[in-house]
Write a protein that holds these residues in place. Sequence first.
Motif, short mmCIF file in Angstrom:
data_model
loop_
_atom_site.label_atom_id
_atom_site.label_comp_id
_atom_site.label_asym_id
_atom_site.label_seq_id
_atom_site.Cartn_x
_atom_site.Cartn_y
_atom_site.Cartn_z
N HIS A 13 3.92 9.60 -9.93
CA HIS A 13 3.73 9.45 -11.38
C HIS A 13 2.49 10.16 -11.93
N GLY A 14 1.65 10.65 -11.09
CA GLY A 14 0.48 11.41 -11.54
C GLY A 14 -0.38 10.65 -12.53
N SER A 15 -0.60 11.25 -13.70
CA SER A 15 -1.54 10.68 -14.68
C SER A 15 -1.02 9.39 -15.32
N ALA A 16 0.28 9.12 -15.23
CA ALA A 16 0.83 7.87 -15.78
C ALA A 16 0.51 6.68 -14.88
N TRP A 17 0.18 6.96 -13.62
CA TRP A 17 -0.14 5.90 -12.67
C TRP A 17 -1.53 5.36 -12.99
N PRO A 18 -1.81 4.09 -12.94
CA PRO A 18 -1.05 2.99 -12.36
C PRO A 18 -0.22 2.20 -13.37
N LYS A 19 -0.04 2.73 -14.54
CA LYS A 19 0.63 1.95 -15.59
C LYS A 19 2.13 2.21 -15.63
N THR A 20 2.73 2.22 -14.45
CA THR A 20 4.17 2.46 -14.37
C THR A 20 4.75 1.86 -13.09
N GLN A 61 0.84 -1.21 0.00
CA GLN A 61 0.00 0.00 0.00
C GLN A 61 0.87 1.25 0.00
N ASN A 62 1.95 1.24 0.79
CA ASN A 62 2.87 2.39 0.81
C ASN A 62 3.47 2.63 -0.57
N ILE A 63 3.88 1.56 -1.24
CA ILE A 63 4.46 1.69 -2.58
C ILE A 63 3.44 2.30 -3.54
N LEU A 64 2.21 1.79 -3.50
CA LEU A 64 1.16 2.29 -4.39
C LEU A 64 0.88 3.77 -4.15
N GLU A 65 0.79 4.16 -2.89
CA GLU A 65 0.50 5.56 -2.56
C GLU A 65 1.60 6.50 -3.04
N VAL A 66 2.86 6.11 -2.82
CA VAL A 66 3.99 6.95 -3.24
C VAL A 66 4.04 7.03 -4.76
N GLU A 67 3.86 5.89 -5.43
CA GLU A 67 3.91 5.91 -6.90
C GLU A 67 2.76 6.70 -7.50
N LYS A 68 1.60 6.64 -6.87
CA LYS A 68 0.45 7.41 -7.38
C LYS A 68 0.76 8.90 -7.33
N GLU A 69 1.33 9.34 -6.23
CA GLU A 69 1.68 10.75 -6.09
C GLU A 69 2.84 11.12 -7.02
N ALA A 100 6.46 -0.11 -9.94
CA ALA A 100 6.09 -1.29 -9.16
C ALA A 100 4.58 -1.52 -9.18
N THR A 101 3.81 -0.47 -9.37
CA THR A 101 2.35 -0.63 -9.45
C THR A 101 1.97 -1.50 -10.64
N LEU A 102 2.57 -1.22 -11.78
CA LEU A 102 2.31 -2.04 -12.97
C LEU A 102 2.79 -3.47 -12.75
N ALA A 103 3.96 -3.62 -12.14
CA ALA A 103 4.48 -4.96 -11.85
C ALA A 103 3.53 -5.71 -10.92
N LEU A 104 2.97 -5.02 -9.95
CA LEU A 104 2.03 -5.66 -9.02
C LEU A 104 0.75 -6.09 -9.75
N MET A 105 0.27 -5.26 -10.67
CA MET A 105 -0.92 -5.65 -11.44
C MET A 105 -0.65 -6.90 -12.27
N TRP A 106 0.53 -6.97 -12.93
CA TRP A 106 0.86 -8.15 -13.74
C TRP A 106 1.14 -9.36 -12.87
#
Length: 124
Positions: free
Chosen positions: A53-60, A43-51, A62-68
């Motif tokens: 990467h902005g509009s590129a999130w979640p397709k970038t 959850q911490n990783i997702l929150e930091v990456e969301k902030e 560790a978030t993208l890696a977690l989805m795959w």
Amino acid sequence: VPVSTDCLGTPIVYSPVKADLTGNIKKIRAVYDSNPAKFKTLQNILEVEKEMHGSAWPKTGATLALMWLKRGLKFMLVLLQSISDGERDEEHPNLIRVNAMKAYEIALKKYHGWMLQKLFMVSV
């Protein structure tokens, strides 16, 4: 030359799935290892990456890696459940093609382009 087999006794056509799972775990782990105090949970990783990467999130990142990773694990779950349920091709009962196709249809196909879909079909 004999065909290599995995623990299920089938040709190793699923090695890309294994490699994908391993690669995604490495990507997520690398982010965690970069700052374990900051990234105590996924959850911490997702929150930091969301902030970050902005509009590129979640397709970038560790978030993208977690989805795959989630999609790959779902593929494995459906595959093993199908085998456990006894689903099989009556003409070829020792092959798990039916199970692999079911797992692919449910877990991965909608995320793959035409070329990857065809490649999977040929490999199975």
